[in-house]
Design a protein around this motif. Structure first.
Motif, short mmCIF file in Angstrom:
data_model
loop_
_atom_site.label_atom_id
_atom_site.label_comp_id
_atom_site.label_asym_id
_atom_site.label_seq_id
_atom_site.Cartn_x
_atom_site.Cartn_y
_atom_site.Cartn_z
N SER A 75 -25.00 -14.98 23.45
CA SER A 75 -24.93 -15.26 24.88
C SER A 75 -26.22 -14.83 25.56
O SER A 75 -26.54 -13.63 25.60
CB SER A 75 -23.74 -14.52 25.50
N TYR A 135 -21.87 -20.05 32.87
CA TYR A 135 -22.16 -19.94 31.44
C TYR A 135 -22.17 -21.32 30.78
O TYR A 135 -21.34 -22.18 31.10
CB TYR A 135 -21.15 -19.04 30.75
N GLU A 182 -17.05 -18.06 21.25
CA GLU A 182 -18.15 -18.02 22.21
C GLU A 182 -17.74 -17.35 23.53
O GLU A 182 -18.58 -16.73 24.20
CB GLU A 182 -18.68 -19.43 22.47
N HIS A 186 -19.79 -14.34 25.78
CA HIS A 186 -20.04 -14.44 27.23
C HIS A 186 -19.33 -13.33 28.00
O HIS A 186 -19.88 -12.79 28.97
CB HIS A 186 -19.60 -15.80 27.74
N GLU A 190 -21.37 -10.20 27.58
CA GLU A 190 -22.62 -10.31 28.35
C GLU A 190 -22.35 -10.09 29.83
O GLU A 190 -23.12 -9.42 30.53
CB GLU A 190 -23.26 -11.69 28.12
#
Length: 346
Positions: free
Chosen positions: A93, A120, A129, A133, A136
Motif C-alpha cells: 500500500s 485508495y 489488499e 490499506h 497504511e
C-alpha cells in the motif's frame, strides 16, 4: 490455504525465503512472491504465477538482485481472485507497508468500498489488499507499526495469519494471527515467522506458537508478544522434534504421492507408545478421555479435501464397530451454516 514465511536476520534473507516457500508449497502453488527491504530502505518485490520454481527463475533473470536482511514471502492457493501475478502476494500500500496473508477476510467488500471512498487504489482482486490499506491508514495516526496493526486488525472479520513490514520501520516485522496458524522461529542469526514450523527447520528448532489474537513484534535480537487485549505476554518456547527428511519431496513427483506412500509409516508414528497388543490406550487422547468417551452419543467430523475422505472412512468404522452415529461435513461449508449439534457430541 496459503503459506507465509518471513524473517529479520543479519544475513541475506532471500535464500531463506525461497527455501521456506518450497517447504510450504503443499499449502498452495497458484502463485508465489516475496518482498525484501533493501539497504536503501525500499520495498523490492518479485511475484510469479505457478510453482515456487517460477519465482526462483524470475529472480535469476533480474539485473538488480533482490537482497536484504528483512523480508516476507507467500505461496498462494487462490480464494478471492484468479491465479495471476497481480493477485499474488505480497501486497503493498502506497510503498509504505507490505503484507502477506493466510486466511479469508469475510468483510473485505465492505472495507474495500470504504477505502475506495478514502482514495485508495486497488491493483488486485484479493481480500488481502484491504489489509495493507487498512494498516497504511492506521499508520497515519499511530507512531509505531505495532500500534498501527493492532488498530487495523480490529476492523477485520474472518481468519488471518499476517506478516507485515514497512520501510518506515526497517528493523521490524509484525506478525499476528486469528484462526490461521502462525509460528515464530528463534534462530542464532535472527528471528522468523511461518505458517508451519517445517519452513524454518534449516535455521531453528526453537518455536513459539502464537495464540489467537496475538500480535508479535520481531526484531533482530528481541521478540515481544501482546495478547488480543494489548497486554504483553510470554508464550512458551518449544523444541521441535520433526526430522529434516519429513519435509522434503525426496524422490516423489509431488507431495500427494509422497503422502500416499508414507501412510504406513505415518500410522506407525502416530500409534507409537499409544497402542498395546489389544487396543489403543485411551489415555493417549487426554487424561479425561475415559470419562468423556463414556458420555459420547454422537461424533461430528469437520474436514476438507483428503481429510474429508478420511472422515468418511472413520464414519463407516465408528458406526459399524463402535455403533455410534457419526456425521461428516465439509469444513468450508460448515463455517457458514448453523448446524444443530446434539448434547454429548464429540
Amino acid at each position: 490455504m496459503c503459506g507465509i514465511v518471513g524473517g529479520v536476520t543479519n544475513q541475506d534473507i532471500t535464500p531463506l525465503l525461497l527455501d521456506g516457500l518450497k517447504r510450504l508449497e503443499y499449502r498452495g502453488y497458484d502463485s508465489s512472491g516475496l518482498v525484501v527491504l533493501s539497504k536503501k530502505n525500499s520495498l523490492n518485490r518479485a511475484r510469479s504465477v505457478g510453482k515456487v520454481n517460477n519465482l526462483v527463475e524470475n529472480l535469476k533473470t533480474r539485473k538488480n538482485k533482490i537482497k536484504g536482511n528483512i523480508g516476507i514471502a507467500h505461496t498462494r492457493w487462490a480464494t478471492h481472485g484468479e491465479p495471476a501475478k497481480h493477485n499474488a502476494h505480497p501486497h503493498i500500500s502506497n510503498q509504505v507497508v507490505s503484507v502477506v496473508h493466510n486466511g479469508i477476510i469475510e468483510n473485505y467488500l465492505e472495507l474495500k468500498d470504504s477505502q475506495i471512498k478514502q482514495g485508495y487504489k486497488f491493483t488486485s482482486d484479493t481480500d488481502t489488499e484491504v489489509i495493507a490499506h487498512a494498516i497504511e491508514l492506521a499508520m497515519q495516526s499511530n507512531n509505531t507499526l505495532l500500534h498501527s496493526v493492532q488498530k487495523a486488525i480490529k476492523t477485520f472479520e474472518g481468519a488471518y495469519g499476517l506478516g507485515i513490514i514497512s520501510p518506515h520501520y526497517p528493523n521490524t516485522i509484525i506478525a499476528t494471527r486469528k484462526g490461521s496458524p502462525l509460528v515464530i522461529g528463534i534462530g542464532k542469526n535472527g528471528n522468523y515467522i511461518a505458517s508451519d514450523q517445517l519452513a524454518l527447520l534449516p535455521v531453528t528448532k526453537k518455536f513459539i506458537f502464537l495464540e489467537d489474537g496475538d500480535v508479535a513484534e520481531l526484531k533482530l535480537e528481541k521478540i515481544t508478544i501482546y495478547d488480543q487485549n494489548g497486554n504483553e505476554v510470554n508464550r512458551p518456547i518449544k523444541i521441535s522434534k520433526i526430522k529434516e527428511g519429513q519435509v522434503d519431496l525426496g524422490d516423489y513427483k509431488h507431495f500427494m504421492q509422497k503422502e500416499i506412500f508414507e501412510q504406513p509409516q505415518s500410522i506407525r508414528d502416530t500409534l507409537e507408545s499409544r497402542i498395546t497388543k489389544e487396543s489403543v490406550m485411551v489415555s493417549a487422547f487426554g487424561h479425561k478421555a475415559r470419562d468423556i468417551f463414556k458420555n459420547i452419543k454422537q461424533v461430528q467430523i469437520v474436514a476438507c479435501g483428503t481429510s474429508y475422505n478420511a472422515g468418511l472412512v472413520a464414519k463407516y468404522w465408528l458406526e459399524d464397530i463402535a455403533k455410534i452415529p457419526c456425521n461428516v461435513e465439509v469444513a468450508s461449508e460448515y463455517r457458514y451454516r448453523h448446524p444443530l449439534i446434539l448434547d454429548d457430541t464429540l
